[in-house]
Scaffold this motif. Structure first.
Motif, short mmCIF file in Angstrom:
data_model
loop_
_atom_site.label_atom_id
_atom_site.label_comp_id
_atom_site.label_asym_id
_atom_site.label_seq_id
_atom_site.Cartn_x
_atom_site.Cartn_y
_atom_site.Cartn_z
N GLN A 1 38.00 32.51 43.33
CA GLN A 1 38.37 33.88 43.69
C GLN A 1 39.33 33.90 44.86
OE1 GLN A 1 35.35 36.72 45.32
NE2 GLN A 1 35.63 37.72 43.34
N ASP B 1 38.27 34.58 39.40
CA ASP B 1 36.87 34.64 39.01
C ASP B 1 35.99 34.27 40.19
OD1 ASP B 1 37.54 35.33 36.39
OD2 ASP B 1 37.85 33.21 35.85
N PRO B 2 34.67 34.50 40.10
CA PRO B 2 33.78 34.18 41.23
C PRO B 2 33.88 32.72 41.68
CG PRO B 2 32.64 35.58 39.67
CD PRO B 2 33.95 35.25 39.04
N ALA C 1 29.17 39.14 43.30
CA ALA C 1 30.04 37.96 43.27
C ALA C 1 31.49 38.34 43.00
CB ALA C 1 29.55 36.97 42.22
N ARG C 2 31.70 39.53 42.39
CA ARG C 2 33.06 39.97 42.05
C ARG C 2 33.54 41.15 42.88
NH1 ARG C 2 34.92 38.27 36.97
NH2 ARG C 2 33.42 37.08 35.75
N HIS C 3 32.59 42.00 43.30
CA HIS C 3 32.95 43.29 43.90
C HIS C 3 32.58 43.33 45.37
CE1 HIS C 3 32.13 44.62 39.54
NE2 HIS C 3 33.45 44.50 39.71
N GLU C 4 33.34 44.16 46.08
CA GLU C 4 33.06 44.47 47.48
C GLU C 4 32.95 45.99 47.59
OE1 GLU C 4 35.20 44.23 51.88
OE2 GLU C 4 36.13 43.28 50.13
N ARG D 1 40.48 37.03 45.95
CA ARG D 1 40.04 38.22 46.68
C ARG D 1 39.13 39.04 45.77
NH1 ARG D 1 44.59 42.45 48.27
NH2 ARG D 1 44.27 43.08 46.10
N PRO D 2 37.99 39.55 46.29
CA PRO D 2 37.11 40.38 45.46
C PRO D 2 37.70 41.78 45.23
CG PRO D 2 36.26 40.32 47.68
CD PRO D 2 37.44 39.36 47.64
N GLY E 1 41.12 42.99 42.58
CA GLY E 1 40.82 41.62 43.01
C GLY E 1 41.52 40.63 42.09
N GLN F 1 41.62 41.52 38.49
CA GLN F 1 40.32 42.11 38.17
C GLN F 1 40.29 43.52 38.72
OE1 GLN F 1 38.25 40.36 36.31
NE2 GLN F 1 39.31 38.38 36.49
#
Length: 200
Positions: free
Chosen positions: A188, A184-185, A156-159, A190-191, A181, A146
């Motif tokens: 996952q 999926d959420p 939920a996906r990003h940091e 890693r984000p 990343g 991702q």
């Protein structure tokens, strides 16, 4: 010559007179034994017999329930141990599958390093190919790469590791991916580490 009836002697004043004992009805011989054994009404043994039988039945039922309880505890303990062994076997098998999936990546890295001295320029292309192979391996394991930009920020996906000013980007969108990343959420690994456009 006439005889006068003899009068009883006068009782002195204050003396205690004894009344003649009245006749009492005495039980016939053997009546008590008849009442206790074969007469009317049960004796002590007849009353205690059914009670003792009930106590024996209750004790037997209690012993059976205790035996069942102990057997159930033993079965539960055996089931717990068997489940723990099965979980450990599954974990070991999953680790082996993951390691086996990474073996081709390691083989290609070693192959690229062995050809680095003969043709240093080809090392870059070889590393890129190995990188793509590793990404595909992670995707097969359920962790797709991702790292898209221009998408709205999703916690939920990003940091978020940075906020930048970009007049051409919508506020709150991803303008830069600093670290991709994987997964999926719901699954996952890693984000995605991103920089987000600043809101006014």
């Amino acid at each position: 010559m006439s005889t006068q009836p003899q009068q009883p002697d006068p009782v002195p004043e204050g003396a205690v007179t004894e009344e003649p004992e009245q006749e009492r009805d005495l039980p016939a011989p053997g009546a008590a034994e008849a009442r206790g054994t074969g007469g009317e009404g049960p004796g002590p043994d007849a009353a205690g017999g059914p009670a003792l039988a009930v106590l024996d039945e209750q004790a037997a039922a209690l012993a059976e329930l205790e035996d069942r309880w102990r057997r159930a505890l033993a079965d539960l303990e055996n089931l717990r141990k068997r489940h723990a062994r099965e979980v450990e076997r599954e974990r070991a098998a999953e680790r082996a599958r993951t390691a086996a999936a990474l073996l081709p990546v390691i083989d290609n890295l070693e192959l690229a390093l062995s050809h680095a001295e003969a043709d240093p320029g080809s090392i870059v292309e070889g590393v890129k190919a190995i990188r793509d192979q590793a990404v595909n391996t992670l995707a097969q394991l359920g962790y797709e790469r991702q790292g898209k930009t221009g998408v709205p920020f999703d916690p939920a996906r990003h940091e978020v590791v940075g906020v930048v000013e970009d007049p051409e980007a919508e506020p709150g969108t991803v303008v830069q991916v600093l670290r991709p990343g994987y997964g999926d959420p719901g699954n996952q690994l890693r984000p995605v580490a991103v920089a987000v456009a600043k809101r006014e």
